[in-house]
Structures are given as structure tokens and as C-alpha cells.
Design a protein around this motif. Structure first.
Motif, PDB file in Angstrom:
ATOM      1  N   GLU A 110       0.835  -1.203   0.000  1.00 24.80           N
ATOM      2  CA  GLU A 110       0.000   0.000   0.000  1.00 24.80           C
ATOM      3  C   GLU A 110       0.871   1.256   0.000  1.00 24.80           C
ATOM      4  O   GLU A 110       0.450   2.311  -0.468  1.00 24.80           O
ATOM      5  CB  GLU A 110      -0.933   0.034   1.216  1.00 24.80           C
ATOM      6  N   VAL A 111       2.067   1.148   0.531  1.00 25.59           N
ATOM      7  CA  VAL A 111       3.010   2.272   0.527  1.00 25.59           C
ATOM      8  C   VAL A 111       3.716   2.353  -0.817  1.00 25.59           C
ATOM      9  O   VAL A 111       3.809   3.418  -1.415  1.00 25.59           O
ATOM     10  CB  VAL A 111       4.039   2.127   1.678  1.00 25.59           C
ATOM     11  N   THR A 112       4.202   1.229  -1.301  1.00 26.29           N
ATOM     12  CA  THR A 112       4.972   1.208  -2.548  1.00 26.29           C
ATOM     13  C   THR A 112       4.114   1.552  -3.751  1.00 26.29           C
ATOM     14  O   THR A 112       4.570   2.213  -4.686  1.00 26.29           O
ATOM     15  CB  THR A 112       5.631  -0.178  -2.737  1.00 26.29           C
ATOM     16  N   GLY A 113       2.860   1.113  -3.742  1.00 24.50           N
ATOM     17  CA  GLY A 113       1.984   1.376  -4.876  1.00 24.50           C
ATOM     18  C   GLY A 113       2.564   0.798  -6.153  1.00 24.50           C
ATOM     19  O   GLY A 113       3.117  -0.293  -6.161  1.00 24.50           O
ATOM     20  N   GLY A 114       2.492   1.535  -7.243  1.00 23.32           N
ATOM     21  CA  GLY A 114       3.008   1.081  -8.532  1.00 23.32           C
ATOM     22  C   GLY A 114       4.434   1.513  -8.787  1.00 23.32           C
ATOM     23  O   GLY A 114       4.926   1.401  -9.909  1.00 23.32           O
ATOM     24  N   LEU A 115       5.113   1.992  -7.757  1.00 24.46           N
ATOM     25  CA  LEU A 115       6.479   2.485  -7.899  1.00 24.46           C
ATOM     26  C   LEU A 115       7.409   1.371  -8.368  1.00 24.46           C
ATOM     27  O   LEU A 115       7.395   0.269  -7.825  1.00 24.46           O
ATOM     28  CB  LEU A 115       6.951   3.020  -6.542  1.00 24.46           C
ATOM     29  N   GLU A 116       8.198   1.657  -9.399  1.00 24.50           N
ATOM     30  CA  GLU A 116       9.201   0.693  -9.860  1.00 24.50           C
ATOM     31  C   GLU A 116      10.426   0.824  -8.976  1.00 24.50           C
ATOM     32  O   GLU A 116      11.003   1.901  -8.858  1.00 24.50           O
ATOM     33  CB  GLU A 116       9.567   0.956 -11.315  1.00 24.50           C
ATOM     34  N   ASP A 127       4.935   9.063   6.311  1.00 23.17           N
ATOM     35  CA  ASP A 127       3.483   9.016   6.490  1.00 23.17           C
ATOM     36  C   ASP A 127       2.793   8.204   5.402  1.00 23.17           C
ATOM     37  O   ASP A 127       1.705   8.539   4.948  1.00 23.17           O
ATOM     38  CB  ASP A 127       2.909  10.429   6.578  1.00 23.17           C
ATOM     39  N   GLY A 128       3.449   7.124   4.967  1.00 26.34           N
ATOM     40  CA  GLY A 128       2.861   6.222   3.985  1.00 26.34           C
ATOM     41  C   GLY A 128       3.040   6.645   2.542  1.00 26.34           C
ATOM     42  O   GLY A 128       2.495   6.011   1.647  1.00 26.34           O
ATOM     43  N   VAL A 129       3.836   7.701   2.297  1.00 25.47           N
ATOM     44  CA  VAL A 129       4.072   8.199   0.936  1.00 25.47           C
ATOM     45  C   VAL A 129       5.553   8.036   0.616  1.00 25.47           C
ATOM     46  O   VAL A 129       6.409   8.578   1.332  1.00 25.47           O
ATOM     47  CB  VAL A 129       3.668   9.689   0.818  1.00 25.47           C
ATOM     48  N   PRO A 130       5.903   7.308  -0.463  1.00 25.99           N
ATOM     49  CA  PRO A 130       7.313   7.116  -0.798  1.00 25.99           C
ATOM     50  C   PRO A 130       8.021   8.448  -1.056  1.00 25.99           C
ATOM     51  O   PRO A 130       7.486   9.316  -1.752  1.00 25.99           O
ATOM     52  CB  PRO A 130       7.269   6.289  -2.085  1.00 25.99           C
ATOM     53  N   VAL A 131       9.208   8.590  -0.456  1.00 28.30           N
ATOM     54  CA  VAL A 131      10.011   9.794  -0.667  1.00 28.30           C
ATOM     55  C   VAL A 131      11.396   9.479  -1.216  1.00 28.30           C
ATOM     56  O   VAL A 131      12.077  10.370  -1.716  1.00 28.30           O
ATOM     57  CB  VAL A 131      10.140  10.633   0.630  1.00 28.30           C
ATOM     58  N   ALA A 132      11.808   8.208  -1.121  1.00 25.89           N
ATOM     59  CA  ALA A 132      13.151   7.854  -1.585  1.00 25.89           C
ATOM     60  C   ALA A 132      13.258   6.359  -1.813  1.00 25.89           C
ATOM     61  O   ALA A 132      12.479   5.569  -1.285  1.00 25.89           O
ATOM     62  CB  ALA A 132      14.198   8.298  -0.567  1.00 25.89           C
ATOM     63  N   LEU A 133      14.257   5.995  -2.595  1.00 26.05           N
ATOM     64  CA  LEU A 133      14.685   4.608  -2.734  1.00 26.05           C
ATOM     65  C   LEU A 133      16.022   4.531  -2.020  1.00 26.05           C
ATOM     66  O   LEU A 133      16.867   5.408  -2.169  1.00 26.05           O
ATOM     67  CB  LEU A 133      14.830   4.223  -4.205  1.00 26.05           C
ATOM     68  N   SER A 134      16.203   3.497  -1.223  1.00 27.29           N
ATOM     69  CA  SER A 134      17.402   3.429  -0.396  1.00 27.29           C
ATOM     70  C   SER A 134      17.989   2.034  -0.404  1.00 27.29           C
ATOM     71  O   SER A 134      17.327   1.058  -0.730  1.00 27.29           O
ATOM     72  CB  SER A 134      17.057   3.843   1.032  1.00 27.29           C
ATOM     73  N   HIS A 135      19.237   1.971  -0.011  1.00 36.22           N
ATOM     74  CA  HIS A 135      19.891   0.690   0.195  1.00 36.22           C
ATOM     75  C   HIS A 135      19.429   0.162   1.555  1.00 36.22           C
ATOM     76  O   HIS A 135      19.273   0.935   2.504  1.00 36.22           O
ATOM     77  CB  HIS A 135      21.408   0.879   0.168  1.00 36.22           C
TER      78      HIS A 135
END
Length: 145
Positions: A110-116, A127-135
Motif C-alpha cells: 500500500e506504501v509502494t503502490g506502482g512504484l518501480e 506518512d505512507g508516501v514514498p520519498v526515496a529509494l534506499s539501500h
């Protein structure tokens, strides 16, 4: 099962979990243990899903609580992951806390959604909204905006 920084055996075990060739991580862990020993945190053992709302309320006496987790929710089964997400969404919507998560892309769909998300990366969200991709071990972060 939170570990007590005052327990030398527990800290030795934790240090043994760092891969042998990762001296920089080991030194960072030792430094973090030193900081935590200077002002030991209050530890609470209990069921995450049952105890969290009351702990958020207790922490609110000191300011806005921030619930942070990294590579933890993967240890819950799918129904409990959904239950955790719903609980956090409710706490955030009610203004009771802020929520910073750092989990694998399939852990909280639900947080990741359709994010690749590239292989080997986690999704960091506020707050449940993606802000970054991290190691997963904090070696890198790529802000989404």
C-alpha cells in the motif's frame, strides 16, 4: 526483542552480525552503542500490533512521536502487515504521530503502490508516501523529488 545496550553479551552478539569485511559498519555500530549507553533508551517488550498505539500516546507527552522502522515489517505475515499498515495510517490521519518506514518494495504494497523499485533497493516513506529509494543497510539514498 529489543536489545539492552548495557548488556555486554547482547552487544557482542549484535556486533557479530556485521559481516567480517565491513569494518566501517562495525565502527558505526560501536559509535551508536556508545551514544545509546550515554542516554539509554526506555525498552518495551510486547506485540508491535497491540502495544504501538498506547506507546504513541505515551510518547506524545514529549512532542510529536515518530514511528520509525527499517527491515522489520517483513517479519510479519501478510495479514499482520496489512493490519500494521492500517494502524499506522489511522495514527497518522488522526495526527497522533509521524511515520517513517524503510522496507523492501513488497513488504508494504500500500506504501509502494506502482512504484518501480530496482533490485536491492528499499522504499523509504514518510506518512505512507514514498520519498526515496534506499539501500537496505543505509549505503545510499535516492530522493524521489
Amino acid at each position: 526483542n529489543p536489545l539492552d545496550v548495557a548488556d555486554a553479551d547482547a552487544m557482542a552478539w549484535l556486533e557479530n552480525l556485521v559481516w567480517p569485511e565491513q569494518d566501517e559498519r562495525r565502527e558505526r555500530l560501536r559509535a551508536a552503542i556508545g551514544v545509546a549507553r550515554g542516554e539509554p533508551p526506555v525498552l518495551r517488550r510486547g506485540d508491535l500490533l497491540e502495544e504501538l498505539p498506547a506507546l504513541v500516546d505515551e510518547a506524545s507527552a514529549h512532542g510529536t512521536p515518530v514511528v520509525f522502522h527499517s527491515a522489520v515489517i517483513a517479519y510479519l505475515d501478510d495479514p499482520d502487515r496489512r493490519r500494521f499498515h492500517a494502524s499506522m495510517a489511522d495514527l497518522v490521519a488522526a495526527g497522533r504521530c509521524r511515520w517513517i518506514s524503510n522496507e523492501g518494495p513488497r513488504v508494504l504494497p500500500e506504501v509502494t503502490g506502482g512504484l518501480e523499485v530496482p533490485r536491492g533497493r528499499f522504499v523509504t516513506a514518510l506518512d505512507g508516501v514514498p520519498v526515496a529509494l534506499s539501500h537496505g543497510h543505509g549505503h545510499a539514498i535516492e530522493w524521489l523529488s
